[in-house]
Design a protein around this motif. Sequence first.
Motif: not given
Length: 364
Positions: A238-240, A243-244, A259-263, A288-289
């Motif tokens: 969700d945080a990634i 940001q986008r 870059a790939h999102p967190p795994t 926040q989103t």
Amino acid sequence: MQLLQAPRRVVPPTHKPWVRQGEEGRAYCHMTDSDREARQMFALASMGHVAYHLWAERARRERRFNIARLFDALSAARLARAGNALARLGWVRSTAENVASAFSGVVIGDIAADRITGVTPFARELLARAQRAIGEDRDLRASELGDLFVCTTCGEICEGALEGACRNCGAVPEAHKAFRAIEAMGTLGPHAIMAFLEQTEDALRTLVAGLDDDMLARRLNDATPSLKELIGHLADMDAIFRQRAWLLLETDQPTLPPAHPPTLESAAVYRDQLVDAVLNAYHATRTQTLNLLRGLTSAAWHREGRHEVYGIINLLHQANWLISHERAHLVEMAQIRHDLIAADRRYREANVAGIVVTGSNEGE
């Protein structure tokens, strides 16, 4: 109460007197060579349709969304060809006759083994591109796979801009199904997106209700993450996304980081935290989103940027990407909860009322 009786005879079209009844009332066919060819096409195209469909689902789970889009297009092409063959056989009639046929069963007969996928040169060319990308452990890039259009009449596939009627059967452009890069993640509109994002936290809290921290940190096996890890992973994703989304809203034509999102492996740290802390982390990022997205105009949702893999994308694309990912994990979590309870007698009486994970309607 009137019981439904199996029909004694499936009535064929008057111009094709080739159906007779075999054992258990099933319909068998006396066919010409043309009918036999159509029967073969129906069987093989149907199998190819299912194979491509399941491969597309697997590609989405592996985050190969452009390869999934390719499989979806090839699946639709095989479906069109299977439907064309079925119509040639006279097996698409009135609903009453179709119900009777479905009830009695239509027997295709022996089908010779043959290629069910990659049946055209162009399909093999597209699949060769996907094979090269997989060899490099990545998805197809936007420069390697354009928008795809499938003729729903004959199954012909074309790439790029759709111009004019189908080159194979003459069907109009309106008779084509589009598989566009910008729609690869889904086609939910702003209203459906917001509704889903607002409901996820309640679904998570329902899924963990009644289970203690030890149970929520438990892994069913080495390949299956714990419920805590999955919640933490959703918070990271969700945080990634936010940001986008911020880049798209605040920057003109930004280039989004490839870059790939967190795994899931990086979410292992959440296993040692109390579930309330993990849920609070999700709550904080999702709040926040929602604050960022709430009240956006249509123009804002359509603000565009460039992504190395997906090409020109907009905020709708990225929101659908988040929802596609989140929905898959919510279903996974519901299954994990079920399996955990089934394996531990202390929790067998625990229950989740109703369906926790629901779908979203497409469009606005």
